[in-house]
Each structure stands twice: as structure tokens, then as C-alpha cells.
Motif scaffolding. Structure first.
Motif, PDB file in Angstrom:
ATOM      1  N   ALA A  32      80.944  25.707 107.658  1.00 50.44           N
ATOM      2  CA  ALA A  32      81.915  25.730 106.564  1.00 50.44           C
ATOM      3  C   ALA A  32      83.235  26.321 107.039  1.00 50.44           C
ATOM      4  O   ALA A  32      84.316  25.829 106.697  1.00 50.44           O
ATOM      5  CB  ALA A  32      81.361  26.537 105.390  1.00 50.44           C
ATOM      6  N   TRP A  33      83.164  27.355 107.875  1.00 50.73           N
ATOM      7  CA  TRP A  33      84.388  28.010 108.335  1.00 50.73           C
ATOM      8  C   TRP A  33      85.078  27.214 109.439  1.00 50.73           C
ATOM      9  O   TRP A  33      86.297  27.237 109.562  1.00 50.73           O
ATOM     10  CB  TRP A  33      84.062  29.436 108.772  1.00 50.73           C
ATOM     11  CG  TRP A  33      83.676  30.224 107.566  1.00 50.73           C
ATOM     12  CD1 TRP A  33      82.423  30.425 107.073  1.00 50.73           C
ATOM     13  CD2 TRP A  33      84.570  30.816 106.629  1.00 50.73           C
ATOM     14  NE1 TRP A  33      82.481  31.120 105.900  1.00 50.73           N
ATOM     15  CE2 TRP A  33      83.787  31.382 105.599  1.00 50.73           C
ATOM     16  CE3 TRP A  33      85.958  30.935 106.561  1.00 50.73           C
ATOM     17  CZ2 TRP A  33      84.341  32.048 104.519  1.00 50.73           C
ATOM     18  CZ3 TRP A  33      86.513  31.621 105.478  1.00 50.73           C
ATOM     19  CH2 TRP A  33      85.701  32.162 104.482  1.00 50.73           C
ATOM     20  N   GLU A  34      84.319  26.493 110.220  1.00 50.69           N
ATOM     21  CA  GLU A  34      84.933  25.574 111.179  1.00 50.69           C
ATOM     22  C   GLU A  34      85.742  24.516 110.435  1.00 50.69           C
ATOM     23  O   GLU A  34      86.852  24.154 110.844  1.00 50.69           O
ATOM     24  CB  GLU A  34      83.848  24.916 112.025  1.00 50.69           C
ATOM     25  CG  GLU A  34      83.109  25.878 112.957  1.00 50.69           C
ATOM     26  CD  GLU A  34      81.907  25.244 113.621  1.00 50.69           C
ATOM     27  OE1 GLU A  34      81.795  24.003 113.587  1.00 50.69           O
ATOM     28  OE2 GLU A  34      81.068  25.984 114.163  1.00 50.69           O
ATOM     29  N   ALA A  35      85.165  24.005 109.338  1.00 43.63           N
ATOM     30  CA  ALA A  35      85.871  22.993 108.544  1.00 43.63           C
ATOM     31  C   ALA A  35      87.103  23.583 107.879  1.00 43.63           C
ATOM     32  O   ALA A  35      88.178  22.963 107.867  1.00 43.63           O
ATOM     33  CB  ALA A  35      84.929  22.402 107.501  1.00 43.63           C
TER      34      ALA A  35
ATOM     35  N   VAL B 294      79.529  20.104 103.688  1.00 36.53           N
ATOM     36  CA  VAL B 294      80.372  19.300 102.805  1.00 36.53           C
ATOM     37  C   VAL B 294      81.857  19.406 103.141  1.00 36.53           C
ATOM     38  O   VAL B 294      82.609  18.437 102.971  1.00 36.53           O
ATOM     39  CB  VAL B 294      80.126  19.675 101.324  1.00 36.53           C
ATOM     40  CG1 VAL B 294      80.756  21.023 100.986  1.00 36.53           C
ATOM     41  CG2 VAL B 294      80.645  18.600 100.386  1.00 36.53           C
ATOM     42  N   LEU B 295      82.295  20.559 103.636  1.00 32.71           N
ATOM     43  CA  LEU B 295      83.718  20.705 103.938  1.00 32.71           C
ATOM     44  C   LEU B 295      84.118  19.864 105.150  1.00 32.71           C
ATOM     45  O   LEU B 295      85.241  19.370 105.231  1.00 32.71           O
ATOM     46  CB  LEU B 295      84.064  22.180 104.159  1.00 32.71           C
ATOM     47  CG  LEU B 295      83.808  23.098 102.958  1.00 32.71           C
ATOM     48  CD1 LEU B 295      84.302  24.509 103.246  1.00 32.71           C
ATOM     49  CD2 LEU B 295      84.456  22.548 101.699  1.00 32.71           C
TER      50      LEU B 295
ATOM     51  N   ILE C 149      81.012  23.461  96.939  1.00 35.30           N
ATOM     52  CA  ILE C 149      80.198  24.254  97.866  1.00 35.30           C
ATOM     53  C   ILE C 149      79.846  25.584  97.221  1.00 35.30           C
ATOM     54  O   ILE C 149      80.648  26.177  96.508  1.00 35.30           O
ATOM     55  CB  ILE C 149      80.941  24.462  99.211  1.00 35.30           C
ATOM     56  CG1 ILE C 149      80.044  25.177 100.228  1.00 35.30           C
ATOM     57  CG2 ILE C 149      82.259  25.206  99.013  1.00 35.30           C
ATOM     58  CD1 ILE C 149      80.616  25.171 101.642  1.00 35.30           C
ATOM     59  N   GLY C 150      78.639  26.047  97.457  1.00 43.47           N
ATOM     60  CA  GLY C 150      78.207  27.324  96.894  1.00 43.47           C
ATOM     61  C   GLY C 150      78.595  28.502  97.750  1.00 43.47           C
ATOM     62  O   GLY C 150      78.902  28.363  98.938  1.00 43.47           O
TER      63      GLY C 150
ATOM     64  N   ASP D  35      68.363  38.997 107.156  1.00 42.12           N
ATOM     65  CA  ASP D  35      68.725  37.712 106.569  1.00 42.12           C
ATOM     66  C   ASP D  35      70.160  37.430 106.990  1.00 42.12           C
ATOM     67  O   ASP D  35      71.082  38.122 106.559  1.00 42.12           O
ATOM     68  CB  ASP D  35      68.601  37.776 105.044  1.00 42.12           C
ATOM     69  CG  ASP D  35      68.890  36.451 104.367  1.00 42.12           C
ATOM     70  OD1 ASP D  35      69.445  35.553 105.040  1.00 42.12           O
ATOM     71  OD2 ASP D  35      68.575  36.306 103.178  1.00 42.12           O
ATOM     72  N   VAL D  36      70.349  36.424 107.821  1.00 39.14           N
ATOM     73  CA  VAL D  36      71.674  36.168 108.391  1.00 39.14           C
ATOM     74  C   VAL D  36      72.469  35.138 107.599  1.00 39.14           C
ATOM     75  O   VAL D  36      73.551  34.723 108.022  1.00 39.14           O
ATOM     76  CB  VAL D  36      71.560  35.708 109.860  1.00 39.14           C
ATOM     77  CG1 VAL D  36      70.849  36.757 110.697  1.00 39.14           C
ATOM     78  CG2 VAL D  36      70.851  34.358 109.958  1.00 39.14           C
ATOM     79  N   GLY D  37      71.937  34.707 106.448  1.00 36.87           N
ATOM     80  CA  GLY D  37      72.605  33.660 105.700  1.00 36.87           C
ATOM     81  C   GLY D  37      72.269  32.294 106.279  1.00 36.87           C
ATOM     82  O   GLY D  37      71.409  32.150 107.150  1.00 36.87           O
ATOM     83  N   ILE D  38      72.964  31.275 105.774  1.00 39.12           N
ATOM     84  CA  ILE D  38      72.667  29.910 106.217  1.00 39.12           C
ATOM     85  C   ILE D  38      73.344  29.703 107.576  1.00 39.12           C
ATOM     86  O   ILE D  38      74.381  29.055 107.703  1.00 39.12           O
ATOM     87  CB  ILE D  38      73.129  28.891 105.174  1.00 39.12           C
ATOM     88  CG1 ILE D  38      72.450  29.187 103.832  1.00 39.12           C
ATOM     89  CG2 ILE D  38      72.788  27.474 105.626  1.00 39.12           C
ATOM     90  CD1 ILE D  38      72.910  28.302 102.707  1.00 39.12           C
ATOM     91  N   ALA D  39      72.736  30.310 108.582  1.00 43.07           N
ATOM     92  CA  ALA D  39      73.367  30.359 109.912  1.00 43.07           C
ATOM     93  C   ALA D  39      72.283  30.313 110.982  1.00 43.07           C
ATOM     94  O   ALA D  39      72.039  31.282 111.700  1.00 43.07           O
ATOM     95  CB  ALA D  39      74.203  31.632 110.034  1.00 43.07           C
TER      96      ALA D  39
END
Length: 648
Positions: free
Chosen positions: A152-155, A118-119, A142-143, A362-366
Motif C-alpha cells: 500500500a505504501w509503495e503504491a 488495491v492502491l 482500502i481499510g 503481530d506485524v500486520g498484513i506484512a
């Protein structure tokens, strides 16, 4: 009279006096519990964003102001507030989508139900506003879980580069450890933080958020885990303001007045602002709050009082078969490890994690990181299993190709929810994996037809240490075992015509039917229909669909027509690979492929979707018969029929 029933759009919401909003939010929660219980859907996330959604639509002027929802499974309240209150067929054919849908409303800007995007959308829309001289606002919700995604961090890196471009980021942080009183203090401090010329004077971390000892660790370690809650891992004010973003918060996300106040101040600021809202997933519904696993993130149709399912499960799921076998393998092989991208429980790794907590990450949404990390694990002497939804592996294609396959790493990708998933709509159908992965050198793909084959092929995959392997299976429950009646090469023969029967003469049988995975049962039903018409049919399950079995061309040469049935896109899928293999071997036969057309499929039950695209036994049997008839028809007549056939 119900307040909710009178909300036909954001203008009606704005007209409500502030003292009526508490009653409205209570009505919304009651509506959600009963409506979602009747159909199934995302309940917990929506219960947590009621006040936030109300505040957003009271402060901003949608659709002129673009309100964007990351992932979108928390958009039910947004739908209610924008005039969509018929939830009777939620996620069903002809009913409301479970995600934002531009076909439903002008208030739905994007339909992204894959997280962390979204970002990037917001960055592009804000740039467009600036170039075109518009003063409309862009608001991206964004959650905290989605912030674990690299996109998200690129954005954020790009958003912060233009400090004069208005853009509002609302972080819906539903990690449950924060006390509401913190929000009141932060709301007061936020008034100063968003004033032009204000210099940062307070240190957020030490005074207020002394939550964890991980401050100072690498950024990725701070974000490790699907729902860890980024606020517990670093000092958000310092981080975001150092990037060039004004930080507002944390705000009690269930205090409408506080959220509205924060959003109005953010709206007045002429640059990027991050508003940090603390919410409670499942708020207002005790069973959700007591669900420690995921707070009723998604529920099947159920009784809203007892939470008992309205329909029996129908049997064991593919996911549970995989999970049980992984736990058994883990006890036998200490080199087997597991990776998940924020979905430990949904992909079936719960038992493995409980038994071997030091061998699962668990690496997160990655997903991209997960694939590369798996390559590193394999190079280090382990055999990683990356369990992920089929649709989400699309995000890591470059890493599968260039990091795993190029380096000949023994990584096993287990793709849950492959094929048509149905009710979650276009973005969640796992219909591209067997097409996308066909081009990866050395990679092997298994499509088990039943539980026994899943167990066997998982073990076969784990024995491959010099190339990536893929196991894919669908969402529905596992059917009855389908025994083989013979073997040709590495393929299982599931059915063959009786010797001397009609449809088999001169050493050639009419039809070779190649079935992929769970389409095996459909293939057997097609064969029965063909046999009843006097058409001889051999049914085979290749088991490993990539590469094409070396014995297939010779087997095909003993037939008149070859048909391939798969629950993947027809474009570049198994059917295409079979046709190419036959051509390369000099076997000149008609090949008819039955699969998913190259289009985005509307949400509906799996069976309804398959019927709509012609993947039913009767439909396919008819088309196979037509293809067989064309093998002896005049060429001119055949040309028009082939053209008609190719639309599938």
C-alpha cells in the motif's frame, strides 16, 4: 414495499430521495444478517460499510468510474446495489462469490482478495485514463488494516508523485475509538483542504487526535498490528499531504450526506485525494458489536437470533491442534517465539499469546516483513514460528528464499488452510505452496496426515536450527488417527497387500501409492477399491515430502506403477519431485500424479471441488488401474491413453 428489492443497479439508487436512504440502509443490514447467517460469510465488515457503499454508488458512475475494493470481503453491499440480491447460495457452487467477481458483474473490476493491493491497481488504472485521455474516475477503497501492508505504501509513493492525476483513495477505518462528532468538524475543514491553492494551516495531531504517544516513532512501528488503526499512530493530514495527497477527513462513515459531500469534493479535485471515513465494524447487529475478537469478521451458518451454529463443528480443527501444541511447546522451550500477519486468532496463536505475550508479534498484513523478521529472530538465537494461511505465504517467496533459506535460518512456517479450501474461492486455495517451495534449497516440508502427526512433526521442525521448515495442513476438521503398519526409511507404511495375495507376485506389487498429508485417508480408500479388483497396493505416507525420502526409489522399484496423491498443484508438486527422484535413481517406472490442475478453481464446498477435478477415490482408482494395464499393453495403444491421462 421493500426499497432494496427495487434496486436493480446504481441508477435506481441515485433516484431515491435522500430521506429514504436511512430506511434503505436498515433494510440492507437486515438482509445481510439473515442472508449471511444462512450460508456463512463475512458479516461484520459488510455491516460496517453500508452507508459508505451507498454514498459511493450515488456519487460515482459505476462501471465507467472504477470502484475498487481492497481485499473484497466487504463487497456484499456493493453486490446488492449492483443488482445481485440472490444470496441463497453465497460462496456455494453456482452462487455468488464471497468476493468481487468479474464473471458476475461489470461493476466488479478486480478480484483481489489478498490485502493491500488495491492502491497499486488504482495507480495503474489512473495512469491508463491519463494516457488514453479519459476523464473517468478511479476510486480505491482500502481499510486501515490493509494500510499496514508495505505494498500500500509503495503504491502511495507512486500515486503522490503525479499531483495532476485524479485518483480517490477512500480509507475505510473501522477502528472503534473515534467519536462521531469529530467527523462533523473534519468534514467542514475538508472543504478548505481540497480547494486549489489552499495552504495547510492547522496541525491535525495536537488539536484533534491526541490518541497515542507513538508519534515520532519509525513508520513501521506506527503501523504495527493488524487493526491498530493508523489514525491513532500518527497525524494523517501531515503525513499524507507531505506525500502530495490532499487529505479529507475524518468523516463519519455512517453519515451518508457527509460521505457524499466529501466524495463530491474529492471528485472535483484534479489530483490524488485521500478521504478518511470512520466506520464501525458490525454496526447495527448487537452480537457482532459484542464480539471483542473480530466483530463477526467471518461467521459460519448460524441462527441470526441466538448466533448458535446451524450445523455441529464436526470435531477438532487442525488450527486448534496446532494452537494447543504451540502453547505446550512454549512452556517447555523459552526459545520458541511466534509471528502472525494480522491473524493471531485465525491461525491458532491465541493461547500462546495469552501465556507468552512477550514472545509473539503481530506485524500486520506484512508477510514479507514477517519472513525477514523471523530470519533475524533465528539469527539472534530464537526459533520463530510464522503461522500464516498457505495462500498468503506466496507473497513472501523471495524472503523465504533469499533471507531465510540462503542464510540457513531455523524458521518454521506453519501453513494453515493448505490445499483446497473451497468456499472462499480461487485466491484462498492453498494449492501452490508445495510447488513454489520445491525450489528452495535446504527447506523441508511436512504434511501431517492426522493430529498426532501434526504434534510430532511440529516438534521435529522445531529441532531443525540450520534450515527453514514448513508444516502444512488443511482447513477442515481433523479426522481419526491413521496408524502406520510399518516403516520404510522415514516413511510410514499405511497399508500393504497380504503375502501371496493376487496383485503381488515375483516379489513385485502392482501399485505403490504415495499419499500427501490428509490425502492419506483418500489413498486408503483407493487401495481398498484396487484390492477389490485384485490389484495389490502399498500405501505410504512420506511425512516429510521435501526432500523425497532416500528410501523411496528402492521401495518403488518393487512395484509396477507409482501413483502420488496430493492436494497441491500437479505442476511442480510432490508428484513431480517423486518422478524426478525415481529418474535420478535409475528407477524406470510409470508415475501417475493426482493433484489440482493448473487452473483457478471456482468457489464451492471442498468435497465438490475435489469431485469436479477428479480427486475422488473411485476416479483415481480407475485411472491407476488404467495406468497398470498400460504397463503390459502395446506401445501404440499406450500412447493415446497416456495423452488422456495427462489432462489431470
Amino acid at each position: 414495499m421493500s426499497l432494496l428489492e427495487n434496486i436493480k443497479g446504481p441508477h435506481d439508487l441515485k433516484a431515491l430521495p435522500a430521506e429514504s436512504l436511512g430506511r434503505l440502509t436498515e433494510e440492507i443490514r437486515q438482509f445481510l444478517v439473515h442472508a449471511v447467517a444462512a450460508t456463512g460469510g463475512h458479516l461484520g465488515p459488510n455491516l460496517g460499510v453500508v452507508e459508505l457503499s451507498v454514498a459511493l454508488h450515488r456519487v460515482f458512475e459505476s462501471p465507467a468510474d472504477r470502484i475498487l475494493w481492497d481485499t473484497g470481503h466487504q463487497s456484499y453491499v456493493h453486490k446488492l446495489l449492483t443488482g445481485r440480491q440472490d444470496f441463497s447460495k453465497l460462496r456455494g457452487k453456482g452462487g455468488l462469490s464471497g468476493y468481487p467477481s468479474r464473471a458476475e458483474s461489470e461493476h466488479d473490476v478486480i478480484e483481489n482478495s489478498h490485502a493491500s493491493t488495491v492502491l497499486g491497481w488504482a495507480d495503474g488504472l489512473a495512469k491508463a485514463n491519463q494516457v488514453l485521455g479519459r476523464d473517468d474516475h478511479v476510486v480505491a477503497v482500502i481499510g486501515d488494516g490493509a494500510l499496514t501492508g508495505g505494498m500500500a505504501w509503495e503504491a502511495l509513493n507512486n500515486i503522490a508523485a503525479a499531483r495532476d492525476r485524479p485518483l480517490i483513495i477512500v480509507v475505510n477505518d473501522n477502528e472503534r475509538s473515534y467519536a462521531p462528532t469529530i467527523g462533523g468538524l473534519a468534514n467542514h475543514l475538508a472543504t478548505l483542504r481540497t480547494t486549489d491553492g489552499y495552504e495547510r494551516v492547522l496541525s491535525w495531531g495536537k488539536e484533534v487526535l491526541q490518541r497515542t504517544p507513538v508519534v515520532g516513532q519509525p513508520l513501521y512501528e506506527s503501523l504495527h498490528g493488524a487493526k491498530k488503526g493508523f489514525k491513532d499512530a500518527f497525524a494523517p493530514q501531515g503525513m499524507f499531504e507531505d506525500l502530495g495527497l490532499k487529505y479529507v477527513g475524518p468523516i463519519d462513515g455512517h453519515d451518508i450526506a457527509a460521505v457524499e459531500s466529501a466524495l463530491r469534493r474529492a471528485r472535483r479535485f484534479h489530483g490524488p485525494v485521500l478521504v478518511h471515513c470512520l466506520t464501525e465494524k458490525g454496526r447495527g447487529y448487537r452480537p457482532a458489536l459484542e464480539d471483542e475478537a473480530d466483530r463477526f469478521h467471518t461467521v459460519a451458518a448460524m441462527d441470526p437470533l441466538t448466533c448458535e451454529p446451524l450445523a455441529p463443528s464436526g470435531g477438532q480443527s487442525w488450527t486448534s491442534v496446532f494452537g494447543d501444541e504451540m502453547a505446550r511447546i512454549g512452556a517447555e522451550r523459552p526459545d520458541v517465539v511466534a509471528i502472525t500477519a494480522a491473524m493471531l486468532h485465525p491461525v491458532g496463536l491465541t493461547k500462546f499469546a495469552a501465556a507468552f505475550p512477550d514472545r509473539v508479534w503481530d506485524v500486520g498484513i506484512a508477510e514479507q516483513h514477517a519472513a525477514v523478521s523471523a530470519a533475524g529472530l533465528a539469527t539472534g538465537g530464537l526459533h520463530p514460528v510464522f503461522a500464516v494461511y498457505a495462500t498468503f505465504l506466496n507473497r513472501a517467496f523471495d524472503q523465504v528464499l533469499m533471507d531465510v533459506a540462503l542464510h540457513q535460518c531455523g524458521v518454521t512456517f506453519v501453513l494453515d488452510r493448505a490445499g483446497v479450501t473451497g468456499t472462499d474461492g480461487a485466491s484462498h486455495n492453498g494449492m501452490w505452496d508445495m510447488s513454489v517451495l520445491q525450489v528452495v534449497p535446504g527447506l523441508r516440508i511436512a504434511a501431517p496426515r492426522d493430529a498426532d502427526q501434526l504434534r510430532a512433526q511440529l516438534r521435529e521442525a522445531l529441532d531443525v536450527d540450520d534450515a527453514p521448515t514448513v508444516i502444512r495442513y488443511p482447513k477442515e476438521t481433523v479426522g481419526e488417527p491413521i496408524p502406520a503398519v510399518g516403516r520404510v526409511g522415514g516413511m510410514d507404511v499405511l497399508a500393504r497387500p497380504e503375502k501371496g495375495a493376487k496383485g503381488e507376485a515375483g516379489g513385485r506389487t502392482d501399485v505403490l501409492l504415495v499419499t500427501v498429508g490428509t490425502m492419506a485417508q483418500v489413498g486408503l480408500e483407493i487401495a481398498e477399491l484396487l484390492q477389490a479388483r485384485g490389484t495389490g497396493c502399498t500405501v505410504v505416507d512420506p511425512r516429510w515430502v521435501k526432500p523425497v525420502d532416500e528410501a523411496l526409489p528402492a521401495l518403488a522399484a518393487r512395484h509396477r506403477v507409482v501413483a502420488v496423491v496430493e492436494d497441491n498443484s500437479r505442476t511442480g508438486g510432490v508428484g513431480s519431485a517423486v518422478a524426478q527422484a525415481l529418474g535420478d535413481a535409475g528407477v524406470d517406472l510409470p508415475v501417475r500424479t493426482f493433484g489440482i490442475p493448473p487452473q483457478f478453481l471456482a468457489h464451492a464446498k471442498r468435497g465438490e471441488v475435489l469431485a469436479d477435478i477428479g480427486l475422488t477415490p473411485a476416479e483415481m482408482a480407475g485411472r491407476v488401474s488404467a495406468a497398470l494395464a498400460r504397463t503390459t499393453a502395446p506401445a501404440a495403444a499406450g500412447a493415446s491413453e497416456i495423452s488422456e491421462e495427462n489432462h489431470l
